[in-house]
Design a protein around this motif. Structure first.
Motif, short mmCIF file in Angstrom:
data_model
loop_
_atom_site.label_atom_id
_atom_site.label_comp_id
_atom_site.label_asym_id
_atom_site.label_seq_id
_atom_site.Cartn_x
_atom_site.Cartn_y
_atom_site.Cartn_z
N CYS A 20 -12.62 -7.73 -3.40
CA CYS A 20 -12.03 -6.81 -2.43
C CYS A 20 -11.49 -7.51 -1.19
CB CYS A 20 -13.05 -5.75 -2.04
SG CYS A 20 -13.45 -4.63 -3.41
N ASN A 76 -9.64 -10.12 -0.97
CA ASN A 76 -8.31 -10.66 -1.18
C ASN A 76 -7.29 -9.54 -0.98
OD1 ASN A 76 -5.84 -11.48 -2.42
ND2 ASN A 76 -6.94 -13.04 -3.56
N GLN A 77 -6.36 -9.73 -0.06
CA GLN A 77 -5.38 -8.69 0.25
C GLN A 77 -3.98 -9.01 -0.27
OE1 GLN A 77 -6.25 -5.68 1.50
NE2 GLN A 77 -8.32 -6.47 1.24
N ASP A 78 -3.86 -10.01 -1.16
CA ASP A 78 -2.55 -10.35 -1.72
C ASP A 78 -1.99 -9.17 -2.51
OD1 ASP A 78 -2.87 -12.85 -0.64
OD2 ASP A 78 -3.50 -13.79 -2.52
N GLU A 79 -0.68 -9.04 -2.50
CA GLU A 79 -0.02 -7.96 -3.25
C GLU A 79 -0.24 -8.13 -4.75
OE1 GLU A 79 1.61 -4.41 -3.58
OE2 GLU A 79 1.22 -5.38 -1.67
N SER A 135 -8.91 1.59 -1.25
CA SER A 135 -7.69 0.84 -0.96
C SER A 135 -6.56 1.25 -1.89
CB SER A 135 -7.94 -0.66 -1.08
OG SER A 135 -8.16 -1.00 -2.44
N ARG A 157 -3.21 -2.61 -6.03
CA ARG A 157 -2.44 -3.86 -6.03
C ARG A 157 -2.55 -4.45 -7.43
NH1 ARG A 157 -5.56 -7.28 -3.06
NH2 ARG A 157 -7.25 -5.80 -3.12
#
Length: 162
Positions: free
Chosen positions: A134, A136-139, A68, A71
């Motif tokens: 992994c 969690n897709q928050d910036e 990914s 971030r």
């Protein structure tokens, strides 16, 4: 015997009522956003691949299903226990990257697809950081130690309390 049990239960209840939890330390998202996360790891794929080549039992068996994009990540925790309001807060920060890998174990069989989270700070890779997840897709990912009495707020609203 029943009187003793009842008396012990009543004493424990009264003692528990006297104990008060420390007030949480309040940290704002603005403070978190202004932390130094190190330089952006533009070479993150090479950093992770080098790490895997050094640490896997059979690096030649590596199957990589992607890494990914980095971030920002911060983990807030207390430096000692028991937690008191004057106990300093430690933060672990950097950029989180997740790699989905499958490789052979000591017995020569593949372990199955697994996601691994890595934290990169100024080119240095750290793994097994608590709270690094992994899914969690928050910036900007914020992880707070359970029981640390830290409250994260944004615009006066609680986001996380631990």
């Amino acid at each position: 015997m029943k009187k003793f049990t009842l008396a012990a239960l009543l004493s424990a209840t009264l003692l528990a009522g006297c104990y008060s939890l420390p007030k949480p330390t309040i940290i704002t998202m603005e403070q978190i956003r202004n932390l130094d996360y190190g330089r952006y790891p533009s070479d993150y794929e090479q950093i992770v691949k080098r790490h895997l080549a050094r640490t896997l039992i059979d690096p030649n068996s590596l199957m990589l299903d992607g890494i990914s994009k980095p971030r920002k990540f911060v983990r807030l925790e207390r430096t000692s226990l028991p937690v008191k309001t004057d106990t300093p807060i430690r933060d672990i920060r950097g950029y989180i990257v997740c790699a989905r890998i499958n490789a052979k174990n000591r017995y020569g069989g593949y372990t199955g697809w697994q996601e691994h989270a890595y934290i990169i700070y100024n080119g240095q890779l750290y793994e097994d950081v608590l709270g690094a997840q992994c899914f969690n897709q928050d910036e900007l990912m914020v992880s707070v130690e359970a029981g640390a009495y830290i409250k994260v707020t944004e615009n006066g609203n609680e986001i996380q309390v631990y």
